[in-house]
Design an enzyme around this catalytic site. Sequence first.
Site, mmCIF file in Angstrom:
data_model
loop_
_atom_site.group_PDB
_atom_site.id
_atom_site.type_symbol
_atom_site.label_atom_id
_atom_site.label_comp_id
_atom_site.label_asym_id
_atom_site.label_seq_id
_atom_site.Cartn_x
_atom_site.Cartn_y
_atom_site.Cartn_z
ATOM 1 C CB SER A 132 -0.846 -0.001 1.272
ATOM 2 O OG SER A 132 -1.399 1.288 1.483
ATOM 3 C CE1 TYR A 145 -3.329 -2.482 5.438
ATOM 4 C CE2 TYR A 145 -3.187 -0.144 4.921
ATOM 5 C CZ TYR A 145 -3.348 -1.460 4.513
ATOM 6 O OH TYR A 145 -3.534 -1.734 3.179
HETATM 7 N N1 LIG Z 1 -8.629 -0.908 -0.688
HETATM 8 C C1 LIG Z 1 -7.630 -0.084 -0.474
HETATM 9 O O1 LIG Z 1 -7.839 1.136 -0.313
HETATM 10 C C2 LIG Z 1 -6.207 -0.598 -0.471
HETATM 11 C C3 LIG Z 1 -5.184 0.347 -0.642
HETATM 12 C C4 LIG Z 1 -3.864 -0.091 -0.644
HETATM 13 C C5 LIG Z 1 -3.577 -1.434 -0.462
HETATM 14 N N2 LIG Z 1 -4.596 -2.332 -0.285
HETATM 15 C C6 LIG Z 1 -4.213 -3.730 -0.086
HETATM 16 O O2 LIG Z 1 -4.761 -4.501 -1.134
HETATM 17 C C7 LIG Z 1 -4.999 -5.833 -0.687
HETATM 18 C C8 LIG Z 1 -6.412 -6.232 -1.062
HETATM 19 O O3 LIG Z 1 -7.309 -5.335 -0.423
HETATM 20 P P1 LIG Z 1 -8.774 -5.032 -0.977
HETATM 21 O O4 LIG Z 1 -8.924 -3.575 -1.001
HETATM 22 O O5 LIG Z 1 -9.060 -5.825 -2.174
HETATM 23 O O6 LIG Z 1 -9.606 -5.571 0.274
HETATM 24 P P2 LIG Z 1 -10.968 -6.422 0.374
HETATM 25 O O7 LIG Z 1 -11.920 -6.043 -0.700
HETATM 26 O O8 LIG Z 1 -11.394 -6.279 1.800
HETATM 27 O O9 LIG Z 1 -10.476 -7.921 0.107
HETATM 28 C C9 LIG Z 1 -9.616 -8.558 1.001
HETATM 29 C C10 LIG Z 1 -9.446 -9.995 0.574
HETATM 30 O O10 LIG Z 1 -8.557 -10.629 1.502
HETATM 31 C C11 LIG Z 1 -9.181 -11.823 1.944
HETATM 32 N N3 LIG Z 1 -8.761 -12.170 3.292
HETATM 33 C C12 LIG Z 1 -8.821 -11.414 4.410
HETATM 34 N N4 LIG Z 1 -8.388 -12.104 5.464
HETATM 35 C C13 LIG Z 1 -8.056 -13.344 5.010
HETATM 36 C C14 LIG Z 1 -7.569 -14.514 5.612
HETATM 37 N N5 LIG Z 1 -7.314 -14.570 6.931
HETATM 38 N N6 LIG Z 1 -7.365 -15.613 4.835
HETATM 39 C C15 LIG Z 1 -7.620 -15.573 3.498
HETATM 40 N N7 LIG Z 1 -8.069 -14.489 2.869
HETATM 41 C C16 LIG Z 1 -8.300 -13.391 3.620
HETATM 42 C C17 LIG Z 1 -10.674 -11.536 1.886
HETATM 43 O O11 LIG Z 1 -11.398 -12.743 1.743
HETATM 44 P P3 LIG Z 1 -12.217 -13.494 2.904
HETATM 45 O O12 LIG Z 1 -12.790 -12.443 3.805
HETATM 46 O O13 LIG Z 1 -13.238 -14.247 2.123
HETATM 47 O O14 LIG Z 1 -11.236 -14.384 3.574
HETATM 48 C C18 LIG Z 1 -10.758 -10.747 0.580
HETATM 49 O O15 LIG Z 1 -10.817 -11.630 -0.506
HETATM 50 C C19 LIG Z 1 -4.749 -5.833 0.824
HETATM 51 O O16 LIG Z 1 -3.467 -6.379 1.073
HETATM 52 C C20 LIG Z 1 -4.763 -4.355 1.183
HETATM 53 O O17 LIG Z 1 -3.950 -4.084 2.300
HETATM 54 C C21 LIG Z 1 -5.904 -1.938 -0.304
#
Ligand SMILES: NC(=O)c1ccc[n+]([C@@H]2O[C@H](COP(=O)([O-])OP(=O)(O)OC[C@H]3O[C@@H](n4cnc5c(N)ncnc54)[C@H](OP(=O)(O)O)[C@@H]3O)[C@@H](O)[C@H]2O)c1
Length: 248
Positions: A132, A145
Site C-alpha cells: 500500500s 497497518y
Molecule cells: N482498498 C484499499 O484502499 C487498499 C489500498 C492499498 C492497499 N490495499 C491492499 O490490497 C490488498 C487487497 O485489499 P482489498 O482492497 O481488495 O480488500 P478487500 O476487498 O477487503 O479484500 C480482502 C481480501 O482478503 C481476503 N482475506 C482477508 N483475510 C483473510 C484470511 N485470513 N485468509 C484468506 N483471505 C483473507 C478476503 O477474503 P475473505 O474475507 O473471504 O477471507 C478478501 O478476498 C490488501 O493487502 C490491502 O492491504 C488496499
Amino acid sequence: MTGASAGIGEATARVLAGAGMRVAVCARRRDRLDRLAAGISAAGGEVAAYGLDVTDAGAVRAMVDDVVSRWGRLDVLVNNAGRGLSATVEDTKPDEFRALLELNVMAVFTATQAVLPWMRRQGRGHIINVSSIVGRRGVPYRGAYSATKFALGGLSEALRVELAGTGISVSLVYPIGTATEFHETEARRAGPGPLGPIQSAEHVARCILRCVRRPRPEIYPFRPSWLLAIASVIAPRLADLGLRRLLH
Ligand SMILES: NC(=O)c1ccc[n+]([C@@H]2O[C@H](COP(=O)([O-])OP(=O)(O)OC[C@H]3O[C@@H](n4cnc5c(N)ncnc54)[C@H](OP(=O)(O)O)[C@@H]3O)[C@@H](O)[C@H]2O)c1
C-alpha cells in the site's frame, strides 16, 4: 492469488484468467470463491478455488502442493489478502496489531516459503506482494497497518536481491485508496477513511497483469503517489505537513 473473494484479488483473478492464465484462488469465503470460479470457467478460463485462511500455514502449504500436482508448475504467487485498521497508535490494542501482522506479514512469509522450492526447481517464478502507499509513508490513524506494509517492503526488497540470478522475480505493488470492501470491513475508531483520490480494483488488477507480463521491482498504480514516497525520504517534514493539510 490470495484474498480473491473480493476487491483487488477478485478483479486480478478475473483479469489474469481473461489473459489466458490458469488461476488458483483462495480466501475464507468459499461461496464467493465458487461464484468467481464459475464466472471464470463460463468464460472459458481454468481455475482452482481453495477456501482457507491464509494465516493457517499448513493449509497454505497444502494448497501450493495441490496446485503444483494439478498443473505441474506454479509461475506466479500474488500475496494480496490483507486487512486494515483505522485507529491511533495510542488506541491500537496489542492483539489487534498481532492479528494484522499475522495476516499482512506472516501469511505472506509462509506462502513465499511454500512456493520458493517449486520456483527454484522450475528455474523461474514471480512473487508479487500487494503493499500500500502507506507502506511507503506512514499516515495518521493507520500506524499499525502502515507498519505491516513497511514490513512487507523490507521482506520483499531483501528477497529480491537474495534471489537475483535464480530467474525468480519479486515485485511490490503500492496501491492508493481503492474502491473495495476494505474500508467497510476494517475496524475504524479514528480517521476519515481513505485520503486523496480513489482508484478502482480493476485498474490495480490491470497493473498487476502488466507486472506479471513484465516483472518490475515496484508498481505504483497511481503514478503520482510515487512522489509521496520520494518526499518522505528527502523532506519528511514536508510530507508531514502535506498529510496534515490533507486531513484538515
Ligand atoms: N482498498 C484499499 O484502499 C487498499 C489500498 C492499498 C492497499 N490495499 C491492499 O490490497 C490488498 C487487497 O485489499 P482489498 O482492497 O481488495 O480488500 P478487500 O476487498 O477487503 O479484500 C480482502 C481480501 O482478503 C481476503 N482475506 C482477508 N483475510 C483473510 C484470511 N485470513 N485468509 C484468506 N483471505 C483473507 C478476503 O477474503 P475473505 O474475507 O473471504 O477471507 C478478501 O478476498 C490488501 O493487502 C490491502 O492491504 C488496499
